[in-house]
Design an enzyme around this catalytic site. Structure first.
Site, PDB file in Angstrom:
ATOM      1  N   VAL A  53       0.810  -1.220   0.000  1.00 12.82           N
ATOM      2  CA  VAL A  53       0.000   0.000   0.000  1.00 12.82           C
ATOM      3  C   VAL A  53       0.842   1.268   0.000  1.00 12.82           C
ATOM      4  O   VAL A  53       0.324   2.365  -0.255  1.00 12.82           O
ATOM      5  CB  VAL A  53      -0.997   0.020   1.181  1.00 12.82           C
ATOM      6  CG1 VAL A  53      -1.901  -1.200   1.150  1.00 12.82           C
ATOM      7  CG2 VAL A  53      -0.286   0.144   2.524  1.00 12.82           C
ATOM      8  N   ASN A  75      -7.520  -3.196   5.060  1.00 11.65           N
ATOM      9  CA  ASN A  75      -7.130  -3.783   6.338  1.00 11.65           C
ATOM     10  C   ASN A  75      -5.667  -3.538   6.692  1.00 11.65           C
ATOM     11  O   ASN A  75      -5.303  -3.563   7.872  1.00 11.65           O
ATOM     12  CB  ASN A  75      -7.397  -5.294   6.295  1.00 11.65           C
ATOM     13  CG  ASN A  75      -6.802  -6.038   7.470  1.00 11.65           C
ATOM     14  OD1 ASN A  75      -7.317  -6.001   8.584  1.00 11.65           O
ATOM     15  ND2 ASN A  75      -5.677  -6.712   7.230  1.00 11.65           N
ATOM     16  N   SER A 128     -10.042   1.509  14.368  1.00  7.89           N
ATOM     17  CA  SER A 128      -9.826   1.010  15.725  1.00  7.89           C
ATOM     18  C   SER A 128     -10.522   1.952  16.694  1.00  7.89           C
ATOM     19  O   SER A 128     -10.620   3.162  16.441  1.00  7.89           O
ATOM     20  CB  SER A 128      -8.324   0.972  16.043  1.00  7.89           C
ATOM     21  OG  SER A 128      -8.118   0.711  17.421  1.00  7.89           O
ATOM     22  N   TYR A 151      -0.187   5.547  16.045  1.00 11.01           N
ATOM     23  CA  TYR A 151      -1.255   4.620  15.674  1.00 11.01           C
ATOM     24  C   TYR A 151      -2.626   5.220  15.952  1.00 11.01           C
ATOM     25  O   TYR A 151      -3.534   5.154  15.103  1.00 11.01           O
ATOM     26  CB  TYR A 151      -1.082   3.311  16.434  1.00 11.01           C
ATOM     27  CG  TYR A 151      -2.089   2.254  16.057  1.00 11.01           C
ATOM     28  CD1 TYR A 151      -1.986   1.582  14.836  1.00 11.01           C
ATOM     29  CD2 TYR A 151      -3.143   1.915  16.911  1.00 11.01           C
ATOM     30  CE1 TYR A 151      -2.906   0.602  14.481  1.00 11.01           C
ATOM     31  CE2 TYR A 151      -4.059   0.947  16.559  1.00 11.01           C
ATOM     32  CZ  TYR A 151      -3.947   0.295  15.350  1.00 11.01           C
ATOM     33  OH  TYR A 151      -4.868  -0.670  15.005  1.00 11.01           O
ATOM     34  N   ALA A 152      -2.815   5.820  17.113  1.00 14.89           N
ATOM     35  CA  ALA A 152      -4.100   6.425  17.451  1.00 14.89           C
ATOM     36  C   ALA A 152      -4.442   7.544  16.476  1.00 14.89           C
ATOM     37  O   ALA A 152      -5.586   7.648  16.013  1.00 14.89           O
ATOM     38  CB  ALA A 152      -4.068   6.954  18.883  1.00 14.89           C
ATOM     39  N   ALA A 153      -3.453   8.369  16.156  1.00 17.52           N
ATOM     40  CA  ALA A 153      -3.697   9.466  15.213  1.00 17.52           C
ATOM     41  C   ALA A 153      -4.079   8.929  13.846  1.00 17.52           C
ATOM     42  O   ALA A 153      -4.976   9.465  13.169  1.00 17.52           O
ATOM     43  CB  ALA A 153      -2.452  10.345  15.106  1.00 17.52           C
ATOM     44  N   SER A 154      -3.409   7.846  13.426  1.00 13.96           N
ATOM     45  CA  SER A 154      -3.702   7.291  12.105  1.00 13.96           C
ATOM     46  C   SER A 154      -5.116   6.716  12.045  1.00 13.96           C
ATOM     47  O   SER A 154      -5.820   6.873  11.041  1.00 13.96           O
ATOM     48  CB  SER A 154      -2.676   6.215  11.738  1.00 13.96           C
ATOM     49  OG  SER A 154      -2.879   5.007  12.451  1.00 13.96           O
ATOM     50  N   LYS A 155      -5.559   6.074  13.110  1.00 15.89           N
ATOM     51  CA  LYS A 155      -6.886   5.478  13.093  1.00 15.89           C
ATOM     52  C   LYS A 155      -7.984   6.535  13.248  1.00 15.89           C
ATOM     53  O   LYS A 155      -9.104   6.353  12.735  1.00 15.89           O
ATOM     54  CB  LYS A 155      -7.001   4.402  14.171  1.00 15.89           C
ATOM     55  CG  LYS A 155      -6.130   3.184  13.886  1.00 15.89           C
ATOM     56  CD  LYS A 155      -6.424   2.579  12.501  1.00 15.89           C
ATOM     57  CE  LYS A 155      -5.631   1.316  12.236  1.00 15.89           C
ATOM     58  NZ  LYS A 155      -5.933   0.705  10.917  1.00 15.89           N
TER      59      LYS A 155
END
Length: 226
Positions: A53, A75, A128, A151-155
């Protein structure tokens, strides 16, 4: 027959989603960076395609290999190697966003022409609960103790992208799924849910009809308020 492309389909949630959608009657193209790791998906009956990706040429080649497309499951995602403010820098943030956010857009944009030919086009973005500020800030939730910043920012971005894509594509059903705290390599298999439970929302959203929801965020129990 429903034709489905799943990114990051060689293991964990992606592989279980592959299994369940094949069981539901879908023809599944299992996208993964290294097709040599795709034996488990092949054993399920999936068509394995090379798909990184983060690489536009790889994405374009994977989409070009599809005869048609009805369902796209975005995913693929990474946790990153730096979770907290200790050692966090712009490069680490960029790496996570490149896969989890830019990669999602790269695949979706490339897939839109095929999806537009489908009688029932569906996009599911695997997000998430960690992307929900409400859940992150609520003591007692699974998300509250999570320190991960990139990770939190990306989700959170994935959830917002889902809403905006849904508004821009009224003829498609575009939703985000929350696997929940599922035992995967991401968390050292510490999650309290099985991978089957963790794919409940994704599978449900991937199999909706034209009268299904759009622009929503769901876990295995139903809709989540942002």
């Amino acid at each position: 027959m429903t034709t489905t492309l799943i990114t990051g389909a060689n293991r964990s949630l992606g592989l279980e989603t592959t299994r369940r959608l094949i069981e539901a009657g879908h023809t599944v193209y299992a996208g993964m960076r290294d097709p040599d790791t795709g034996d488990a998906a092949r054993d399920l009956g999936a068509h394995v395609v090379a798909l990184d990706v983060t690489d536009q040429a790889s994405v374009d080649a994977a989409i070009a290999a599809l005869p048609e497309l009805d369902v796209l499951v975005n995913n693929a995602g990474i946790l990153g190697t730096v979770l907290t403010t200790d050692g966090l820098d712009a490069d680490e943030m960029r790496t996570v966003l490149e896969t989890n956010v830019v990669g999602l857009v790269r695949v979706t944009q490339a897939a839109l022409p095929l999806l537009e030919r489908s009688a029932n086009p569906v996009i599911v973005n695997v997000a998430s609960g960690v992307g929900s500020p409400r859940l992150l800030s609520t003591p007692g939730t699974d998300e509250h103790p999570v320190p991960a910043i990139p990770y939190a920012a990306s989700k959170a971005a994935v959830i917002a992208l889902t809403v905006q894509y849904a508004k821009n594509l009224p003829g498609m059903r575009v939703n985000a799924s929350d696997p929940g705290y599922t035992a995967t390599d991401f968390n050292g298999h510490s999650g309290h849910q099985t991978t089957t439970e963790g794919t409940d929302a994704t599978v449900a959203l991937a199999t909706i009809g034209q009268d299904g929801p759009t622009g929503e965020f769901h876990n295995r129990h139903g809709r989540i308020e942002y």
